[in-house]
Write a protein that holds these residues in place. Structure first.
Motif, PDB file in Angstrom:
ATOM      1  N   TRP A 107      95.727  62.877 -74.035  1.00  0.00           N
ATOM      2  CA  TRP A 107      96.558  62.325 -72.965  1.00  0.00           C
ATOM      3  C   TRP A 107      97.320  61.103 -73.489  1.00  0.00           C
ATOM      4  CZ3 TRP A 107      94.777  58.427 -68.867  1.00  0.00           C
ATOM      5  CH2 TRP A 107      95.795  58.234 -67.932  1.00  0.00           C
ATOM      6  N   LYS A 108      96.565  60.265 -74.269  1.00  0.00           N
ATOM      7  CA  LYS A 108      97.192  59.044 -74.798  1.00  0.00           C
ATOM      8  C   LYS A 108      98.322  59.367 -75.764  1.00  0.00           C
ATOM      9  CE  LYS A 108      93.234  56.109 -73.927  1.00  0.00           C
ATOM     10  NZ  LYS A 108      91.927  55.751 -74.383  1.00  0.00           N
ATOM     11  N   GLN A 122      96.956  67.171 -65.172  1.00  0.00           N
ATOM     12  CA  GLN A 122      95.952  67.879 -65.989  1.00  0.00           C
ATOM     13  C   GLN A 122      94.736  66.987 -66.261  1.00  0.00           C
ATOM     14  OE1 GLN A 122      98.843  68.736 -69.071  1.00  0.00           O
ATOM     15  NE2 GLN A 122      98.510  70.925 -68.840  1.00  0.00           N
ATOM     16  N   VAL A 123      95.018  65.713 -66.485  1.00  0.00           N
ATOM     17  CA  VAL A 123      93.914  64.777 -66.745  1.00  0.00           C
ATOM     18  C   VAL A 123      93.059  64.623 -65.491  1.00  0.00           C
ATOM     19  CG1 VAL A 123      93.345  62.367 -67.265  1.00  0.00           C
ATOM     20  CG2 VAL A 123      95.053  63.555 -68.618  1.00  0.00           C
ATOM     21  N   PHE A 149      98.890  65.794 -72.650  1.00  0.00           N
ATOM     22  CA  PHE A 149      98.518  66.252 -71.302  1.00  0.00           C
ATOM     23  C   PHE A 149      99.232  65.388 -70.287  1.00  0.00           C
ATOM     24  CE2 PHE A 149      94.666  67.880 -73.472  1.00  0.00           C
ATOM     25  CZ  PHE A 149      94.659  69.174 -72.964  1.00  0.00           C
ATOM     26  N   ASP A 150      99.514  65.960 -69.112  1.00  0.00           N
ATOM     27  CA  ASP A 150     100.112  65.111 -68.085  1.00  0.00           C
ATOM     28  C   ASP A 150      99.027  64.614 -67.131  1.00  0.00           C
ATOM     29  OD1 ASP A 150      99.597  67.119 -66.217  1.00  0.00           O
ATOM     30  OD2 ASP A 150     101.576  68.034 -66.496  1.00  0.00           O
ATOM     31  N   LYS A 151      99.432  63.742 -66.224  1.00  0.00           N
ATOM     32  CA  LYS A 151      98.513  63.063 -65.318  1.00  0.00           C
ATOM     33  C   LYS A 151      97.698  64.061 -64.479  1.00  0.00           C
ATOM     34  CE  LYS A 151      98.522  59.044 -62.414  1.00  0.00           C
ATOM     35  NZ  LYS A 151      99.211  58.305 -61.388  1.00  0.00           N
TER      36      LYS A 151
END
Lengths: 335, 318
Positions: free
Chosen positions: A30-31, A39-40, A35-37
């Motif tokens: 994610w960092k 998905q996280v 991945f997008d928000k």
């Protein structure tokens, strides 16, 4: 809602639980933007379900969400309260680090911090649950103060903010909140106002409130417990080899004890007998009806498999001793 | 008067170094890779520090805490549970005493590692070796063997004295001895003095006695019979010590702990310079230092503070 009846010697966790390896990977990716928000968020929800399932399978009576959304207990709150900033991480022991926040501007409550965590946990768990909130004193003690004239002033500002969060949790229907104050015993000369600040943080909140303290000299806190407006004190004892357990005899009769029986910084898994005899020693000096059984502290530093096994052993030992105890279990009153 | 900027105890172990050490401990990288990468990181940091200070310690990079190397090495000791280091949100593995304490080399490797890096630098940079003092060590361990604290403290003094002697043989000219419990209300001065004398009799290198997080709880005159060359005091959390130290008759050099190692606020060069100036009539040599080890602040802040120390001490020389 009706009051919640618990078995005698209810088992619970202190809060954090190891993140699944796949979640750690998702957060790393994610960092880097892979991945997008959304998905996280899905991964975090799934992680809560996974670690909740570990706790339920181990037999824990009052699980938590394992603080899966939090990297660190002070950091998480500081990121969500206005007025904090961060420098590079600092070491806390061995090779464990955290991002110690710094207060650089007036603090500001920007809306609920952990209510969303509770709401999700409630939606996937049919057991009574515990929510943890980092206490105002510990946030102040574990932050750099670059703005307020004193640590005391900073602590009371934080107490006002935490009180708003506690009220938001009550409104959302949280039955049991634990204020984490591991720093409380470290500066005995500040205890007078620190207790006052914690009382301010829980003022007019009518749900069950516990407080967790660890790795310190409990004898410094005991004299202040009469004044403290929480109903339970959860303490670490296994790490210190149960050396100071006699201290609990001095606890006021209106306070319950959360008895830490599992060392969370040691990968060696306790035996059922070790935990059983520790509890047995405790109930000889402290009424079982006011006793909860928990690990010393959050489990997040352990490998997940070991954490789960430690929980299973803790529950097994507790169940073994329940047959020898005649007292009824505690009841969590719902306002 | 000679003024030097010096480090006390540790420089914060950078996150990158911590990760490297974890990987090595978990068997994820081999020794050769680890040593190569570690040496490169150490070189980078020591180079930065050496621009502003003229005396460093071994930075305690390889030490998890003040006691860990000894729990790992000395006979009779084992590493126990995590305990809070004084009043900090920083924890140490408590040394558990399970048998008669006997010296085994504990810190030579880390001292030698830093010394070899320093040899490769341009200019002169002195290195102090660091040891916990016997009194603080005996009070902060979990004694499950000795029948009395006195016997434990004397055996620890003996073993730490041996360690100092080995460090001296290997080139350490100054031993920095950490005795933070000299600032404790419950200090047992009799035991402190006896153990310190037993310790210091084992070697002849200069001794830098370092105290921190408060004022020394005994009269400074009580320390005058001890073999102390430099007295390191905390002037951040115990400003009142300044007048006491100026009032004492002694041949000590002074470690002026004026840099707050628990705060991100940077000191002003002028205030540091003012402090140094006040000591000029009294002391022939003054070291401007942090008030304690620097584990409690981020690396970037530690470097900024060291910068201020360097500027303040250089300004004074001019």
């Amino acid at each position: 809602m009706t009051d919640i009846s618990l078995p005698v010697l209810p088992t619970t966790v202190i809060g954090s639980y190891p993140r699944p390896a796949w979640l750690r990977k998702v957060l790393r990716l994610w960092k880097t933007g892979k991945f997008d928000k959304e998905q996280v968020e899905e991964a975090l929800n799934d992680a809560v379900i996974s670690v909740l399932s570990d706790q339920v399978e181990a037999g824990i009576d009052i699980p938590s969400d394992g603080e899966q959304r939090r990297d660190e207990m002070v950091e998480y709150f500081a990121e969500r309260i206005g007025g904090f900033k961060f420098y590079d991480p600092i070491r806390i022991w061995g090779n464990a680090y955290y991002r110690k926040p710094a207060v650089y501007a007036p603090l500001e409550y920007r809306g609920s911090i952990v209510v969303r965590e509770f709401m999700f946990l409630k939606s996937v768990c049919n057991k009574p649950v515990k929510v943890t909130v980092t206490g105002p004193y510990t946030i102040a003690d574990w932050s750099f103060n670059e703005y307020y004239s004193s640590k005391e002033e900073l602590t009371f500002e934080l107490a006002k903010i935490i009180n708003r969060e506690m009220k938001a949790l009550e409104e959302a229907g949280a039955p049991y909140v634990q204020i984490d104050e591991p720093a409380l015993s470290t500066h005995p000369d500040e205890l007078d106002w620190a207790i006052e600040a914690i009382n301010m943080a829980v003022n007019n909140v009518r749900i069950k409130i516990g407080m967790h303290v660890c790795y310190g000299d409990y004898s410094k806190i005991i004299p202040y417990l009469e004044k403290l407006r929480v109903s339970q004190l959860a303490l670490e004892f296994a790490n210190r080899g149960f050396k100071d357990i006699g201290i609990v005899k001095k606890m006021p009769e209106d306070k319950e004890l959360g008895f830490g029986v599992i060392d969370v910084h040691n990968k060696k898994i306790e035996t059922t007998d070790e935990v059983y005899y520790a509890i047995k020693r405790m109930i000889e000096i402290f009424p079982a009806r006011r006793l909860y059984i928990n690990p010393d502290c959050g489990l997040k530093m352990l490998p997940r498999k070991i954490a789960k096994e430690k929980m299973r052993i803790m529950v097994e030992a507790t169940r073994k001793i329940r047959g020898e105890v005649k007292d009824d279990g505690p009841v969590i009153k719902i306002p | 008067m000679i003024v030097k900027a010096a480090l006390v105890g540790s420089f914060p172990r950078p996150f990158k170094v911590g990760r490297l050490m974890s990987k090595y401990r978990d068997g994820k990288i081999d020794e050769e890779t680890y040593e190569k990468k570690l040496n490169a990181e150490l070189m980078k940091i020591i180079k930065k520090i050496s621009k502003d200070v003229s005396m460093i310690t071994d930075c305690m990079f390889l030490w998890d805490d003040l006691f860990e190397p000894f729990s790992n090495s000395f006979e009779g000791l084992e590493k126990g549970g995590l305990y809070r280091f004084l009043d900090n949100n920083f924890y140490y593995r408590i040394p558990v005493v399970k048998g008669l304490i006997r010296h085994m080399d504990a810190t030579l490797a880390s001292f030698e590692k830093v010394r070899s890096i320093v040899r490769g630098l341009r200019g002169k940079l002195d290195i102090k070796a660091v040891l916990p003092g016997p009194y603080t060590f005996s009070k902060m361990c979990d004694n499950r063997y000795y029948s009395s604290l006195e016997r434990l403290a004397m055996d620890i003094a003996e073993a730490l004295g041996e360690e100092a002697r080995e460090l001296e043989k290997n080139g350490a000219e100054i031993i920095e001895v950490h005795e933070p419990l000299l600032t404790s209300e419950e200090i047992d001065m009799g035991l402190f003095i006896d153990s310190f004398k037993a310790f210091s009799s084992k070697f002849s290198a200069k001794i830098w006695l370092q105290t921190y997080f408060g004022p020394i709880k005994t009269k400074l005159e009580d320390l005058s019979d001890l073999r102390i060359n430099v007295l390191g005091i905390d002037l951040v959390e115990a400003e009142e010590q300044f007048d006491r130290v100026l009032g004492i008759k002694s041949t000590w050099e002074l470690g002026l702990g004026a840099i707050n190692s628990r705060s991100t606020k940077l000191e002003s060069v002028s205030s540091l310079r003012c402090l140094i100036k006040k000591t000029s009539k009294k002391f022939s040599k003054v070291y401007l230092t942090p008030n304690a080890m620097m584990d409690f602040i981020p690396v970037s802040i530690a470097l900024a503070k060291i910068r201020k120390m360097g500027i303040a001490s250089r300004v004074f020389k001019k």
